[in-house]
Structure formats: C-alpha cells, structure tokens
Design a protein around this motif. Sequence first.
Motif, PDB file in Angstrom:
ATOM      1  N   LEU A  12      79.694  32.929  -9.205  1.00 43.94           N
ATOM      2  CA  LEU A  12      80.499  33.492 -10.112  1.00 43.94           C
ATOM      3  C   LEU A  12      80.341  32.745 -11.487  1.00 43.94           C
ATOM      4  N   LEU A  16      79.775  35.490 -13.898  1.00 42.84           N
ATOM      5  CA  LEU A  16      81.092  36.187 -14.223  1.00 42.84           C
ATOM      6  C   LEU A  16      81.412  36.209 -15.588  1.00 42.84           C
ATOM      7  N   PRO A  27      85.840  31.129 -13.046  1.00 40.64           N
ATOM      8  CA  PRO A  27      85.310  31.363 -11.606  1.00 40.64           C
ATOM      9  C   PRO A  27      86.068  30.690 -10.644  1.00 40.64           C
ATOM     10  N   LEU A  31      87.635  32.968  -7.895  1.00 40.49           N
ATOM     11  CA  LEU A  31      87.223  33.068  -6.340  1.00 40.49           C
ATOM     12  C   LEU A  31      88.196  32.722  -5.374  1.00 40.49           C
ATOM     13  N   ILE A  69      83.542  40.222  -4.341  1.00 39.47           N
ATOM     14  CA  ILE A  69      82.938  39.449  -5.624  1.00 39.47           C
ATOM     15  C   ILE A  69      81.881  40.534  -6.443  1.00 39.47           C
ATOM     16  N   LEU A  73      82.092  41.476 -10.146  1.00 40.93           N
ATOM     17  CA  LEU A  73      80.940  41.119 -11.214  1.00 40.93           C
ATOM     18  C   LEU A  73      80.662  42.615 -11.968  1.00 40.93           C
TER      19      LEU A  73
END
Length: 295
Positions: A12, A16, A27, A31, A69, A73
């Motif tokens: 990430l 990200l 990040p 997460l 995730i 993204l």
Amino acid sequence: MDTLYRSLRNHLAGSLQTLPDKPRENPDNALRALWYAAAGQPRSVVTAGEGELPLLDDDVGRRRLQQFIQRRLAGEPLAHLTGRAHFMGLDMLSGPAALIPRVETEQLAQAGIELLLEELRHPAARVIDVCTGSGNLAFAIAHHVPDAAVFAADISAEALALAEHNRRHLGLERVELRRGDLLEPFGDGFDGTIDLVLCAPPYILSGKVEQMAPEIAEHEPRLAFDGGPLGVTILLRLLEESPRLLRPGGWLALEVGLGQGPALGRRLLRDPHYDAVRQLADARGDVRVILARRA
C-alpha cells in the motif's frame, strides 16, 4: 500475522494514492480499516487505529482482504469498502448513496454546536439540517446537544435511506427525516421557530464536477457536489429562503467552497434579514464556514 501485515503495508505504501479531502487516510490506517472489514468487524479509518487487529485465521478472510486492497488501489473509496466513515466522534454507516463526510465539514458542525450551547442556550432548540446526505451533521448535533429537536432533509431518496440506516445504527431515532428540495419540507408550522439552519451544500461549479478525481467523480453522487454554473446556486437559495424559518436571533450556518466565503459574506452584510455575519477560516486561512444571525 505480522509478516502478512508488513507485506501488505509495504504494498500500500508504494501504490496507494490518497486525496487531500481525506487527510485521515494513510497506508497504515487504510490497511487496518480493510483488515477489520475483512474480519467482519467494520470500522472507520479513525477507529481502526485503535486496539489489536483481529485474527484472519482462514483463507477466506485473507482473500477478502486482498480483494479489498485491490479495489482500494483501483480507486474505490475506503469508506465504501469498509461501510464506515468517522464524523465528530461518531462511526457512521457510509456508501455510494451519499457524500462521504469530510473533515472540513466538522468545522461547520462544531460551529453549530457552539452556537447552540454557548449563545442560543435554548432549552429545546429547534435545528434543521438540509442536504443532509448520510445525516452526519444532523446526527452530530443530536449527539452533542441532546436537548435539541433536530430535523433533516434531502432531495435524494437514496441518501435518506442511508440516513435512516444511520439513525438506527447510532440510536438517534429522535432525529426526524424528511424528503424534499432544500427547505420545502418545512411548512407553516416551522415559520419563525427555528434556532439553527445548517447546511453543507453542493458548491462545486457544474463544469468542474467531472474533472474531479475519479475516486470522487466515479463513486460519489454528483448531486452532492454540483452547485450550478457558478457553484453557488444552492447557497444563494438558502440565504433567501432561511429567514422564513429562523426566529429572531436564530442562525444560518453554511459550509462554502474555496474562494466563495468573502463574496457571500458581503452579500449577507447587505441583507436586512441578517444583523450579524461571521466568516470562519480553516487552518490554511480559507473561509469555509459562514454564520449569519436573523435580525
């Protein structure tokens, strides 16, 4: 678990992209929020930073986290993936039916709360929140000012459905929800009785809505952003329509877009319906909230 977390966090951190209007996301807490969601314990990006992460002790949970995730993204908002957004100490339900509550709107909420507690001091203040969306302003007022009678309205049936879910989720059933165009849902019985009208309206120029970041333009409702050709269509209507409802000494409180505050403030100073105007700036010095008192 530590190895998995470090691996995903590094992924990430390298990929990200976050937006300035969602400054709480980074990040690590992104997460953690996705991890909680994958474990079936959804939290907002704020409350996900608290406590120990739950175990993802099966392949299904880990696959779900990986999918979250990937979707994040790809540009899907974190609040839509977790189904949670944080506002004024409340972990609220969130989804594509309404605008994700923004940090800058907390300045408007705080100003409204301070007016009710410190200046109006009405034992049973009456408050109307229009363009309520998910209900974040209305529920923040109701939570922090328990004696206030709070009404909220929106033109969008989808937004009101989300607000209704939040009303039950937060245990604030005393907030009354109505559907309609701005102040239209509040008829004669409300005239001259309201202590506070507040609104975080659409204020982006119509021509700029589609130029916004894809994370916003492709996932959040245009109705929540489009303020007309000059961005002030809804704001000007509120200036004109609110005096009917406000009692003498009541307040109109508005969130405004960058650069809109000074001109709206000058207009209010010329309006005989109002006898005091305040312009509240954010940490960068930009006027983002306008307060006007009914004469």
